[in-house]
Design an enzyme around this catalytic site. Structure first.
Site, PDB file in Angstrom:
ATOM      1  N   ASN A 227       0.860  -1.179   0.000  1.00 39.25           N
ATOM      2  CA  ASN A 227       0.000   0.000   0.000  1.00 39.25           C
ATOM      3  C   ASN A 227       0.900   1.233   0.000  1.00 39.25           C
ATOM      4  O   ASN A 227       1.503   1.558   1.012  1.00 39.25           O
ATOM      5  CB  ASN A 227      -0.903  -0.021   1.250  1.00 39.25           C
ATOM      6  N   TRP A 228       0.971   1.890  -1.149  1.00 39.64           N
ATOM      7  CA  TRP A 228       1.890   3.034  -1.278  1.00 39.64           C
ATOM      8  C   TRP A 228       1.363   4.289  -0.587  1.00 39.64           C
ATOM      9  O   TRP A 228       2.085   5.270  -0.475  1.00 39.64           O
ATOM     10  CB  TRP A 228       2.131   3.349  -2.758  1.00 39.64           C
ATOM     11  N   LYS A 229       0.092   4.297  -0.225  1.00 44.79           N
ATOM     12  CA  LYS A 229      -0.532   5.491   0.366  1.00 44.79           C
ATOM     13  C   LYS A 229      -0.328   6.679  -0.589  1.00 44.79           C
ATOM     14  O   LYS A 229      -0.294   6.476  -1.806  1.00 44.79           O
ATOM     15  CB  LYS A 229       0.014   5.737   1.770  1.00 44.79           C
TER      16      LYS A 229
ATOM     17  N   HIS B 186      -9.418   1.378   5.362  1.00 40.91           N
ATOM     18  CA  HIS B 186      -8.090   1.577   5.953  1.00 40.91           C
ATOM     19  C   HIS B 186      -8.219   2.568   7.116  1.00 40.91           C
ATOM     20  O   HIS B 186      -8.991   3.523   7.043  1.00 40.91           O
ATOM     21  CB  HIS B 186      -7.110   2.105   4.903  1.00 40.91           C
TER      22      HIS B 186
ATOM     23  N   GLU C 244      -6.486   4.934   8.014  1.00 44.46           N
ATOM     24  CA  GLU C 244      -6.232   6.342   7.658  1.00 44.46           C
ATOM     25  C   GLU C 244      -7.460   6.980   7.015  1.00 44.46           C
ATOM     26  O   GLU C 244      -7.614   8.203   7.048  1.00 44.46           O
ATOM     27  CB  GLU C 244      -4.993   6.417   6.741  1.00 44.46           C
TER      28      GLU C 244
ATOM     29  N   GLU D   4      -4.803  -4.685  10.702  1.00 43.11           N
ATOM     30  CA  GLU D   4      -3.743  -3.698  10.905  1.00 43.11           C
ATOM     31  C   GLU D   4      -3.993  -2.935  12.201  1.00 43.11           C
ATOM     32  O   GLU D   4      -4.797  -1.991  12.222  1.00 43.11           O
ATOM     33  CB  GLU D   4      -3.733  -2.690   9.749  1.00 43.11           C
TER      34      GLU D   4
ATOM     35  N   GLY E 100       3.106   2.428  10.753  1.00 43.83           N
ATOM     36  CA  GLY E 100       4.075   3.517  10.619  1.00 43.83           C
ATOM     37  C   GLY E 100       4.849   3.833  11.885  1.00 43.83           C
ATOM     38  O   GLY E 100       5.541   4.848  11.941  1.00 43.83           O
TER      39      GLY E 100
ATOM     40  N   SER F 180       4.011  -1.906  10.206  1.00 42.10           N
ATOM     41  CA  SER F 180       5.464  -1.973  10.404  1.00 42.10           C
ATOM     42  C   SER F 180       6.051  -3.322  10.001  1.00 42.10           C
ATOM     43  O   SER F 180       6.977  -3.827  10.646  1.00 42.10           O
ATOM     44  CB  SER F 180       5.833  -1.611  11.853  1.00 42.10           C
TER      45      SER F 180
ATOM     46  N   GLY G 295       3.172  -1.034   4.193  1.00 47.51           N
ATOM     47  CA  GLY G 295       3.148   0.387   3.844  1.00 47.51           C
ATOM     48  C   GLY G 295       4.539   0.865   3.465  1.00 47.51           C
ATOM     49  O   GLY G 295       5.014   0.628   2.354  1.00 47.51           O
ATOM     50  N   GLY G 296       5.222   1.512   4.386  1.00 45.55           N
ATOM     51  CA  GLY G 296       6.514   2.160   4.119  1.00 45.55           C
ATOM     52  C   GLY G 296       7.512   1.258   3.413  1.00 45.55           C
ATOM     53  O   GLY G 296       8.199   1.701   2.479  1.00 45.55           O
TER      54      GLY G 296
HETATM   55  P1  13P Z   1       3.425   0.566   7.543  1.00 47.45           P
HETATM   56  O1  13P Z   1       3.903  -0.728   6.937  1.00 47.45           O
HETATM   57  O2  13P Z   1       4.151   1.764   7.020  1.00 47.45           O
HETATM   58  O3  13P Z   1       3.375   0.482   9.028  1.00 47.45           O
HETATM   59  O4  13P Z   1       1.902   0.772   7.038  1.00 47.45           O
HETATM   60  C1  13P Z   1       1.007  -0.266   7.180  1.00 47.45           C
HETATM   61  C2  13P Z   1      -0.246   0.084   6.463  1.00 47.45           C
HETATM   62  O5  13P Z   1      -0.981   0.944   6.872  1.00 47.45           O
HETATM   63  C3  13P Z   1      -0.541  -0.640   5.214  1.00 47.45           C
HETATM   64  O6  13P Z   1      -1.851  -0.427   4.811  1.00 47.45           O
END
Ligand code: 13P
Length: 281
Positions: free
Chosen positions: A30-32, A122, A124, A192, A198, A238, A259-260
């Site tokens: 997930n690149w956000k 999600h 966010e 999650e 993050g 993470s 994510g990251g």
């Molecule tokens: P991180 O891997 O950066 O913690 O993000 C997880 C996430 O929200 C994937 O949707």
């Protein structure tokens, strides 16, 4: 292990085991809100080269990327031109089919771009856009209606964890979304924990397994044993190449939503190749 987990496990203890179903692991990035369409092409190219070098078998471990909307067409074109079996996902979608919804993107538009998965709920979006369970379920249904598999994201905040234990909020969120899907609909669940996203503080593999097991157990009652056994439940928060093997060694964790670490082709490639890591490392 706390009381909430104990309760769920005790409730599950008396039941017959689920039928055995081989679930193909899914590693999803997930690149956000990162990477423009040119950067997106560069990343997918590098990722595909790295996986080619490693002789990655995409039927053994499925790989998906979830770029921002503005990158989807470019990534789709690359995947098609180079015949790359990386699956395309969207980070969100409208629950509406079409019309006066400025700024929104419909499931049909995404399906036309070859999108096969869509994230719904999600954290966010739940937090930053006040999305509730009703809307998340409607988005899941809209995705399904266009032939896109919804990836239902669930997870507790640090405060929820303190107040309700780890499983209660994810369970309620998952059941609310699944209730809006028609019988037999395919979906993926991504657990999650919000406190792990993050933060560099991933849940332990055992914590992820306990919640994933509870989610699967609850699915038995609403979608039946066969669908519960076949549904993939991912962990996110993470995830890195350092901890992926531990998560993937758990019986109820079928992949990761990254994510990251999905923004770096080498690191994401290492995560995808979790089978090569020393188990539990
Ligand atoms: P991180 O891997 O950066 O913690 O993000 C997880 C996430 O929200 C994937 O949707």
């Amino acid at each position: 292990m706390n009381d909430a987990q104990n309760t769920v496990e005790t409730a599950a203890a008396g039941r017959a085991p689920l039928p055995f179903v081989q679930r193909t692991p899914l590693i999803a990035g997930n690149w956000k809100m990162n990477l423009d369409h040119l950067q997106a092409i560069a990343l997918v190219q590098k990722l595909s080269w790295s996986l080619k070098d490693a002789r990655h078998d995409y039927t053994d471990v499925e790989v998906a990327v979830f770029p921002p909307f503005t990158d989807l067409r470019s990534v789709q074109t690359l995947l098609t031109a180079d015949k790359l079996p990386i699956v395309l996902g969207a980070q969100d979608l409208s629950p509406e089919a079409a019309g006066a919804f400025t700024g929104d993107i419909s499931a049909a538009m995404l399906a036309k771009l070859g999108v096969q998965y869509a994230l719904v709920g999600h954290s966010e979006r739940r937090q930053g856009h006040a999305e509730g369970d009703e809307l998340v379920g409607a988005k899941a249904a809209a995705a399904h209606g266009a032939g896109i598999v919804p990836m239902i994201c669930v997870g507790e905040t640090a405060a929820d964890l303190e107040e309700h234990g780890p499983a209660a909020i994810p369970l309620a969120q998952m059941l609310a979304a699944v209730a809006q899907l028609p019988e037999g609909a395919e979906f993926v669940v991504a657990y999650e924990p919000v406190w792990a996203i993050g933060s560099g503080q991933a849940a332990s593999a055992e914590q992820a397994e306990a919640v994933a097991a509870s989610l699967r157990e609850a699915l038995r009652d609403v979608v039946g044993d066969d669908r519960a056994a076949a549904t993939r439940i991912l962990y996110g928060g993470s995830v890195s190449s350092q901890n992926i093997a531990g998560f993937m060694s758990q019986p109820n964790v079928d992949g990761a939503l990254v994510g990251g670490a999905s923004l770096k082709s080498d690191e994401f490639s290492r995560i995808i190749q979790f089978r090569k890591h020393v188990t539990g490392a």
